[in-house]
Design an enzyme around this catalytic site. Structure first.
Site, PDB file in Angstrom:
ATOM      1  N   HIS A   1       0.838  -1.196   0.000  1.00 18.70           N
ATOM      2  CA  HIS A   1       0.000   0.000   0.000  1.00 18.70           C
ATOM      3  C   HIS A   1       0.879   1.255   0.000  1.00 18.70           C
ATOM      4  CE1 HIS A   1       0.548  -0.715   4.443  1.00 18.70           C
ATOM      5  NE2 HIS A   1       0.828   0.570   4.387  1.00 18.70           N
TER       6      HIS A   1
HETATM    7  P1  TYD Z   1      -2.229  -4.243   7.566  1.00 20.29           P
HETATM    8  O1  TYD Z   1      -2.569  -2.920   6.971  1.00 20.29           O
HETATM    9  O2  TYD Z   1      -2.635  -5.469   6.821  1.00 20.29           O
HETATM   10  O3  TYD Z   1      -0.663  -4.322   7.836  1.00 20.29           O
HETATM   11  P2  TYD Z   1       0.555  -4.022   6.822  1.00 20.29           P
HETATM   12  O4  TYD Z   1       1.139  -2.735   7.337  1.00 20.29           O
HETATM   13  O5  TYD Z   1       1.476  -5.162   6.936  1.00 20.29           O
HETATM   14  O6  TYD Z   1      -0.014  -3.819   5.459  1.00 20.29           O
HETATM   15  O7  TYD Z   1      -2.807  -4.279   9.051  1.00 20.29           O
HETATM   16  C1  TYD Z   1      -3.125  -5.484   9.710  1.00 20.29           C
HETATM   17  C2  TYD Z   1      -4.314  -5.240  10.626  1.00 20.29           C
HETATM   18  O8  TYD Z   1      -3.984  -4.339  11.662  1.00 20.29           O
HETATM   19  C3  TYD Z   1      -5.495  -4.650   9.890  1.00 20.29           C
HETATM   20  O9  TYD Z   1      -6.661  -5.273  10.385  1.00 20.29           O
HETATM   21  C4  TYD Z   1      -5.498  -3.197  10.299  1.00 20.29           C
HETATM   22  C5  TYD Z   1      -4.856  -3.228  11.659  1.00 20.29           C
HETATM   23  N1  TYD Z   1      -4.096  -2.019  11.991  1.00 20.29           N
HETATM   24  C6  TYD Z   1      -4.539  -1.190  12.998  1.00 20.29           C
HETATM   25  O10 TYD Z   1      -5.600  -1.427  13.623  1.00 20.29           O
HETATM   26  N2  TYD Z   1      -3.809  -0.094  13.314  1.00 20.29           N
HETATM   27  C7  TYD Z   1      -2.659   0.207  12.686  1.00 20.29           C
HETATM   28  O11 TYD Z   1      -2.005   1.212  13.013  1.00 20.29           O
HETATM   29  C8  TYD Z   1      -2.200  -0.664  11.613  1.00 20.29           C
HETATM   30  C9  TYD Z   1      -0.935  -0.355  10.872  1.00 20.29           C
HETATM   31  C10 TYD Z   1      -2.956  -1.766  11.323  1.00 20.29           C
END
Ligand code: TYD
Length: 136
Positions: A49
């Site tokens: 992303h």
């Molecule tokens: P995700 O966006 O998939 O992580 P990555 O950074 O590896 O792409 O996030 C995993 C899960 O955690 C998703 O359900 C959203 C949650 N999340 C939060 O609640 N707060 C945060 O600050 C972040 C980064 C993720």
């Protein structure tokens, strides 16, 4: 692509190491959120992303991992393997995290609270956005 890394000076003595990171002094933003990724399974790749309005510093405080960066024009691979070294990532940068060592702890300091509306999770949308901005 310019890779912006911050090296933090440890306060080391015969008891061990301590690193302090002061918002607005050691890094250029106020920290509104901290999260960390650990217990990653072998072969995992995550991220995929970009953000519209977010500054982050990524530190692999334990172990190592790699970060794939893509600004829509160039890509780079950055190895994070030092607890005192932080990679700065701001807007309009596609990122993927991979090659996590088994013991890796990836700590992220972020300028804003979690906001799903700030995410661009579709690569084609990201490419069209950054290339459109450049052409203007
Ligand atoms: P995700 O966006 O998939 O992580 P990555 O950074 O590896 O792409 O996030 C995993 C899960 O955690 C998703 O359900 C959203 C949650 N999340 C939060 O609640 N707060 C945060 O600050 C972040 C980064 C993720």
């Amino acid at each position: 692509m310019e890779i912006k890394k911050y090296t933090f000076s440890p306060h080391g003595d015969d008891r061990g190491q301590l690193i302090a990171i002061e918002a607005g002094q050691d890094i250029p933003f106020n920290v509104n959120r901290v999260y960390y990724i650990y217990d990653t399974l072998e072969g995992v790749r995550r991220g995929f992303h970009a953000h519209l309005d977010l500054q982050q510093i990524l530190l692999c405080v334990k172990g190592s991992c790699k970060i794939h960066l893509d600004n829509g024009f160039e890509t780079a691979e950055v190895l994070l393997d030092k607890p005192n070294e932080g990679l700065y990532i701001a807007n309009d940068m596609w990122r993927e995290m991979y090659d996590f060592s088994e013991d890796a702890v990836l700590l992220v300091l972020a300028s804003n609270h979690y906001d799903e509306a700030d995410y661009i999770r579709d690569y084609d949308t990201f490419i069209n956005m950054v290339r459109g901005k450049k052409e203007r």
